[in-house]
Design a protein around this motif. Sequence first.
Motif, PDB file in Angstrom:
ATOM      1  N   ILE A  24       0.869  -1.181   0.000  1.00 54.98           N
ATOM      2  CA  ILE A  24       0.000   0.000   0.000  1.00 54.98           C
ATOM      3  C   ILE A  24       0.901   1.223   0.000  1.00 54.98           C
ATOM      4  O   ILE A  24       1.603   1.504   0.976  1.00 54.98           O
ATOM      5  CB  ILE A  24      -0.923   0.020   1.229  1.00 54.98           C
ATOM      6  CG1 ILE A  24      -1.625  -1.331   1.410  1.00 54.98           C
ATOM      7  CG2 ILE A  24      -1.925   1.155   1.106  1.00 54.98           C
ATOM      8  CD1 ILE A  24      -2.554  -1.712   0.283  1.00 54.98           C
ATOM      9  N   GLN A  25       0.886   1.960  -1.093  1.00 55.77           N
ATOM     10  CA  GLN A  25       1.863   3.031  -1.302  1.00 55.77           C
ATOM     11  C   GLN A  25       1.195   4.406  -1.313  1.00 55.77           C
ATOM     12  O   GLN A  25       0.128   4.594  -1.905  1.00 55.77           O
ATOM     13  CB  GLN A  25       2.579   2.813  -2.633  1.00 55.77           C
ATOM     14  CG  GLN A  25       3.692   3.807  -2.922  1.00 55.77           C
ATOM     15  CD  GLN A  25       4.281   3.615  -4.309  1.00 55.77           C
ATOM     16  OE1 GLN A  25       3.577   3.746  -5.303  1.00 55.77           O
ATOM     17  NE2 GLN A  25       5.563   3.274  -4.360  1.00 55.77           N
ATOM     18  N   ASP A  26       1.827   5.359  -0.661  1.00 54.47           N
ATOM     19  CA  ASP A  26       1.432   6.759  -0.797  1.00 54.47           C
ATOM     20  C   ASP A  26       1.918   7.286  -2.143  1.00 54.47           C
ATOM     21  O   ASP A  26       3.119   7.191  -2.449  1.00 54.47           O
ATOM     22  CB  ASP A  26       2.070   7.614   0.306  1.00 54.47           C
ATOM     23  CG  ASP A  26       1.465   7.372   1.674  1.00 54.47           C
ATOM     24  OD1 ASP A  26       0.260   7.065   1.748  1.00 54.47           O
ATOM     25  OD2 ASP A  26       2.204   7.487   2.673  1.00 54.47           O
ATOM     26  N   VAL A  27       1.018   7.851  -2.939  1.00 49.85           N
ATOM     27  CA  VAL A  27       1.459   8.433  -4.201  1.00 49.85           C
ATOM     28  C   VAL A  27       2.266   9.703  -3.923  1.00 49.85           C
ATOM     29  O   VAL A  27       2.321  10.208  -2.798  1.00 49.85           O
ATOM     30  CB  VAL A  27       0.263   8.735  -5.129  1.00 49.85           C
ATOM     31  CG1 VAL A  27      -0.515   7.464  -5.444  1.00 49.85           C
ATOM     32  CG2 VAL A  27      -0.651   9.799  -4.536  1.00 49.85           C
ATOM     33  N   ARG A  28       2.864  10.195  -4.933  1.00 54.08           N
ATOM     34  CA  ARG A  28       3.735  11.378  -4.838  1.00 54.08           C
ATOM     35  C   ARG A  28       3.009  12.545  -4.151  1.00 54.08           C
ATOM     36  O   ARG A  28       1.904  12.927  -4.526  1.00 54.08           O
ATOM     37  CB  ARG A  28       4.166  11.783  -6.246  1.00 54.08           C
ATOM     38  CG  ARG A  28       5.037  13.020  -6.326  1.00 54.08           C
ATOM     39  CD  ARG A  28       5.362  13.365  -7.758  1.00 54.08           C
ATOM     40  NE  ARG A  28       6.125  12.310  -8.422  1.00 54.08           N
ATOM     41  CZ  ARG A  28       7.269  12.494  -9.083  1.00 54.08           C
ATOM     42  NH1 ARG A  28       7.791  13.715  -9.166  1.00 54.08           N
ATOM     43  NH2 ARG A  28       7.876  11.488  -9.682  1.00 54.08           N
ATOM     44  N   GLY A  29       3.684  13.090  -3.128  1.00 58.31           N
ATOM     45  CA  GLY A  29       3.154  14.259  -2.441  1.00 58.31           C
ATOM     46  C   GLY A  29       2.030  13.993  -1.471  1.00 58.31           C
ATOM     47  O   GLY A  29       1.420  14.932  -0.945  1.00 58.31           O
ATOM     48  N   ARG A  30       1.762  12.725  -1.175  1.00 57.90           N
ATOM     49  CA  ARG A  30       0.719  12.362  -0.211  1.00 57.90           C
ATOM     50  C   ARG A  30       1.311  11.477   0.875  1.00 57.90           C
ATOM     51  O   ARG A  30       2.324  10.797   0.658  1.00 57.90           O
ATOM     52  CB  ARG A  30      -0.417  11.597  -0.885  1.00 57.90           C
ATOM     53  CG  ARG A  30      -1.130  12.325  -1.998  1.00 57.90           C
ATOM     54  CD  ARG A  30      -2.150  13.345  -1.452  1.00 57.90           C
ATOM     55  NE  ARG A  30      -1.598  14.699  -1.337  1.00 57.90           N
ATOM     56  CZ  ARG A  30      -2.298  15.764  -0.991  1.00 57.90           C
ATOM     57  NH1 ARG A  30      -3.588  15.652  -0.682  1.00 57.90           N
ATOM     58  NH2 ARG A  30      -1.733  16.937  -0.914  1.00 57.90           N
ATOM     59  N   GLY A  31       0.645  11.456   2.040  1.00 61.99           N
ATOM     60  CA  GLY A  31       1.179  10.670   3.138  1.00 61.99           C
ATOM     61  C   GLY A  31       2.582  11.140   3.487  1.00 61.99           C
ATOM     62  O   GLY A  31       2.827  12.327   3.670  1.00 61.99           O
ATOM     63  N   THR A  32       3.533  10.198   3.529  1.00 59.78           N
ATOM     64  CA  THR A  32       4.928  10.562   3.800  1.00 59.78           C
ATOM     65  C   THR A  32       5.787  10.544   2.550  1.00 59.78           C
ATOM     66  O   THR A  32       7.003  10.724   2.642  1.00 59.78           O
ATOM     67  CB  THR A  32       5.527   9.618   4.854  1.00 59.78           C
ATOM     68  OG1 THR A  32       5.513   8.273   4.353  1.00 59.78           O
ATOM     69  CG2 THR A  32       4.741   9.678   6.158  1.00 59.78           C
ATOM     70  N   SER A  33       5.186  10.296   1.387  1.00 56.16           N
ATOM     71  CA  SER A  33       5.966  10.309   0.150  1.00 56.16           C
ATOM     72  C   SER A  33       6.371  11.729  -0.220  1.00 56.16           C
ATOM     73  O   SER A  33       5.631  12.689   0.024  1.00 56.16           O
ATOM     74  CB  SER A  33       5.166   9.689  -0.999  1.00 56.16           C
ATOM     75  OG  SER A  33       5.028   8.293  -0.818  1.00 56.16           O
ATOM     76  N   GLN A  34       7.539  11.848  -0.823  1.00 53.90           N
ATOM     77  CA  GLN A  34       8.055  13.155  -1.222  1.00 53.90           C
ATOM     78  C   GLN A  34       7.372  13.646  -2.498  1.00 53.90           C
ATOM     79  O   GLN A  34       6.606  12.933  -3.136  1.00 53.90           O
ATOM     80  CB  GLN A  34       9.565  13.068  -1.455  1.00 53.90           C
ATOM     81  CG  GLN A  34      10.403  12.837  -0.208  1.00 53.90           C
ATOM     82  CD  GLN A  34      11.884  12.760  -0.533  1.00 53.90           C
ATOM     83  OE1 GLN A  34      12.273  12.417  -1.649  1.00 53.90           O
ATOM     84  NE2 GLN A  34      12.713  13.078   0.450  1.00 53.90           N
ATOM     85  N   GLY A  35       7.703  14.885  -2.877  1.00 52.41           N
ATOM     86  CA  GLY A  35       7.243  15.451  -4.138  1.00 52.41           C
ATOM     87  C   GLY A  35       5.978  16.270  -3.989  1.00 52.41           C
ATOM     88  O   GLY A  35       5.393  16.378  -2.916  1.00 52.41           O
TER      89      GLY A  35
END
Length: 541
Positions: A66-77
């Motif tokens: 289960i992945q956070d897309v870019r700029g959401r959750g703790t993902s960068q960007g």
Amino acid sequence: MLKVKQKTLSMTTRDNIRLDADVYYPDSLDSFPILLMRQPYGRKIASTVVYAHPIWYASQGYIVVIQDVRGRGTSQGKFTLFSHEIEDGVDSINWVSEFPNSTGEVGMYGFSYQGMTQLYAASASPQALKVLAPAMIAYNLYHDWAYENGAFCLQANLGWAIQLAAETAKLKGDTIAFQKLYEASRNLPLFDAIPANPSILQELAPDSFYHDWLNHPYYDDYWANLSPKNLLKKIDLPMLHIGGWFDPYLRGTINLYQEMKTRSQFPQPLIIGPWAHLPWSRKVGSIDYTQEAISPIDKIQIEWFNYFLKGKEREFLNQPSICLFEMGSNHWKFFDLFPKNKPISYYLFSEGLASIREDDGKLVHSPESLPITDTIVHDPWRPIPSLGGHPSIPSGSFERSTIDSRSDILTYTSDPLTEDLTIIGEVLVEAYCTADAPSFDLCAVLSTVDQQGKVYNFTQGYIRVNSQELPIKIPLQATCMRISQDYCIRLSLSGSCFPAYPVNTGTGKSPKDEVLIDAKIITLMINSGGEKASRLNFFTI
């Protein structure tokens, strides 16, 4: 069921952005296929509003990511709606396919945004991606999601934009902005000078997708470049298509299914339950569809992925490819194709009092010879309130006899049915309607009327009219509804459905330019009877 462990891992995209994911995996030395979900709401949620927790999926013998897309959750960007999901999706698939103790083969699942990320990733043909299960998606982002027949889907779009803007404020640690947006999400700002373009989004979310959607009120290159319809033309993968009769994006699910069904070498099953966008439960609106309506999707998805990722036989594939929940009887029905072999038409007829007396407007099987014009006055000061159906929050079926009693709604009711009737698939209203304004809206709601006079909607449609070409064709949401003997069918027509859609000011301007003070009173005239009698068309079985 296998014992499951969990850890958090990170990857780096081709442009050096870190994406974070929670990984759930069986406590075993065996190798397992991978199920990937990419989502923008914080990976801990993992779409558990409609699916079982990833722990359950992992316990069935899968590595679940289960992945956070870019700029959401703790993902960068920087998060920009749908803009990076092709490249990031491919990079993520390639990353998970190389996990230790994996077979290297990937399936994807998820609904709504998580369904869209599947389609974007698939459009680039990553070798490791073998199977999809997209639920409640847009095939054409303009027609299936942002706008319905030219009308901006205000309540759904605005609520979603505020939710995403609040998440952005939270990630930035902007307490003031987050609090304002949170409060706005609980009481949508629908009454600014330009109702469809509230100042809170202009002030606190100037880079929101919402502004782009308002600035492109007609289908153009902006929509074409983002729509899966234009990205999947050469893609062929097995897809499990999942929808709900009260989901606002059902037309996208059906359109994708029909396209893939015509050209795919793989199975393309379609399942539609009596569900709203969320949750997928037995009760939607005021109706309890019984235990039969409890979502079977988790178990079906495991069987689906077992077949394509583990080579196990699957009973579901031996059934007809279309599985529809028939509301009314509250049973699942199976078909090879959407039935279209038994068309039925009801014609509108009245003595001109269909807006005043509920016993005046009638649905009849053949057009009456005498042409009559029914007239209603749309007053922007008191628009027709949206209640249930697919575009409103909350969605579903509600008792609407009080709304139908308004004098700015035309109601046409059939005689009591002499036998049970199932309405299935496409429903269309052809309205010979004119107005004294360059632009006007039409809302069509189809309901049942029981012996006590209670009225429950089960499908509806909406259109923004900017020309006088007749008849005006209003597609209603596809449905599967069994109506009992002695019940009646009712068609209700009106000039608004607020706040599901913006109130048409009658000026011909697009929603981003419609100023509340300019809203006009609009007189609408609808023909019933004669050669140009308006009518209701549907299919039965």
